[in-house]
Write an enzyme that holds these catalytic residues in place. Structure first.
Site, PDB file in Angstrom:
ATOM      1  N   TYR A  54       7.158 -16.354  12.105  1.00  0.00           N
ATOM      2  CA  TYR A  54       7.687 -15.044  12.167  1.00  0.00           C
ATOM      3  C   TYR A  54       8.933 -15.134  12.919  1.00  0.00           C
ATOM      4  CZ  TYR A  54       2.627 -14.065  11.376  1.00  0.00           C
ATOM      5  OH  TYR A  54       1.428 -14.108  10.869  1.00  0.00           O
ATOM      6  N   SER A 201      -3.423  -7.473   8.325  1.00  0.00           N
ATOM      7  CA  SER A 201      -3.232  -6.285   7.471  1.00  0.00           C
ATOM      8  C   SER A 201      -4.357  -5.215   6.848  1.00  0.00           C
ATOM      9  CB  SER A 201      -2.613  -6.725   6.178  1.00  0.00           C
ATOM     10  OG  SER A 201      -1.437  -7.407   6.376  1.00  0.00           O
ATOM     11  N   GLY A 204      -3.612  -2.314   4.806  1.00  0.00           N
ATOM     12  CA  GLY A 204      -2.901  -2.450   3.716  1.00  0.00           C
ATOM     13  C   GLY A 204      -1.371  -2.568   3.687  1.00  0.00           C
ATOM     14  N   PHE A 207      -0.034   0.885   3.652  1.00  0.00           N
ATOM     15  CA  PHE A 207      -0.167   1.826   2.611  1.00  0.00           C
ATOM     16  C   PHE A 207      -1.422   2.813   3.111  1.00  0.00           C
ATOM     17  CE2 PHE A 207      -1.190   3.352  -1.566  1.00  0.00           C
ATOM     18  CZ  PHE A 207      -0.281   3.607  -2.068  1.00  0.00           C
TER      19      PHE A 207
END
Length: 317
Positions: A54, A201, A204, A207
């Site tokens: 990262y 996640s 999502g 989203f």
């Protein structure tokens, strides 16, 4: 914050994913990111997740600075073996024993600590026997540099093979209302072996919160390359976000909180500990996310949410 056990490692029932503070999701602010991690600890969110990949080490340095003076509060998880520096979109995976040991030492230096609570193999390298990789990791445990081992995005057979060499505490996989792969790929093996699932996640990639407009994402935002965020797919997938929002509004909470609560509730369904690690880089969002585990979903809510995965348009990658 409740606590759960991942193969013998006791962690907060929700963690914090730190990737977006250094890469993938556009610009981030160092000071705000530091404040977010420290606020997470104040709220009892003590499983802090990072990786060498990262920001090419940037994220580990950031996390190390944020937890300085509070190391004993943290269950620190990082990952090794993925190199994004060769070219945009190309990933080199290297899991040979020499690379593993060098990666561990580099991560310890960047993090400013002398041990890692949970050290993940970020992806399996098909060119290196799993026995060699897990054997090298077992040596790191013996040396005291690592306390527990994890695997990321593996199959049930890979988990079983690794676990025969050294106990595995957790598997990290993408898991959310619209990404259900772990249920068929690895959950059965995890249940057999007493291995926990760390869900990255769970929103999502934002989203499901209903706050992300794919058309307005920054040019540097990695979601622009994902099929589900493409124009036509995103328009179709809006129906999923709308349903999550409907349930959230009926409870007086946010859509993101409902999405996280659903993932946490899968522990009972799958028969394994499931710990969501929503990522954020802002204090306001960590406060909201940490409250998600207080959301009570009814059987009807869960039934409606369970069906949403069948409506997804677009592959995960």
């Amino acid at each position: 914050m409740q606590r759960v056990s991942l193969g013998g490692l006791t962690v907060s029932a929700e963690g914090l994913g730190c990737m977006g503070m250094s890469s993938v999701y556009g610009a981030a602010d160092w000071d705000e990111s530091i404040a977010t991690i420290r606020r997470a600890l104040d709220l009892g969110v003590t499983l802090i997740d990072t990786a060498a990949a990262y920001g090419t080490g940037h994220n580990e340095v950031l996390v190390g600075r944020a937890i300085a003076g509070r190391r004993e509060e943290v269950q620190l998880a990082t990952k090794f073996g993925m190199d994004f520096t060769t070219a945009r979109g190309k990933v080199v995976i290297r899991n040979d024993p020499d690379a593993i040991k060098a990666s561990a030492d580099a991560s310890l230096l960047r993090l400013g600590t002398d041990y890692i609570d949970l050290f993940y193999l970020h992806r399996v390298d098909p060119e290196v026997p799993l026995e060699d990789s897990i054997g090298a990791l077992a040596e790191l445990v013996q040396e005291g540099k690592v306390r527990h081992l994890g695997l990321s995005e593996v199959t049930g057979d890979q988990l079983r093979a690794a676990h025969r060499i050294h106990p595995i505490a957790a598997v990290q996989s993408e898991y959310s209302l619209w990404t259900r792969d772990p249920e068929t790929v690895v959950a059965e093996a995890a249940r057999e072996l007493g291995v926990g699932l760390v869900a990255y996640s769970p929103l999502g990639r934002g989203f499901l919160t209903g706050t992300v407009d794919p058309a307005q994402l920054a040019p540097s935002d990695g979601r622009r390359r994902l099929a589900r965020f493409a124009q036509e797919a995103a328009a179709a997938n809006q129906a999923i976000a709308d349903e999550v929002r409907r349930i959230a509004e009926s409870k007086g909470v946010t859509a993101g909180q409902v999405a996280i609560a659903w993932v946490a509730a899968r522990s009972e369904k799958l028969g394994i500990p499931v710990v969501p690690i929503p990522g954020t880089k802002r204090v306001s969002w960590i406060e909201q996310n940490a409250a998600a585990l207080q959301v009570q979903l009814t059987a009807e809510d869960i039934g409606d949410l369970d069906d949403l995965a069948d409506q997804v348009v677009g592959a995960r990658y």
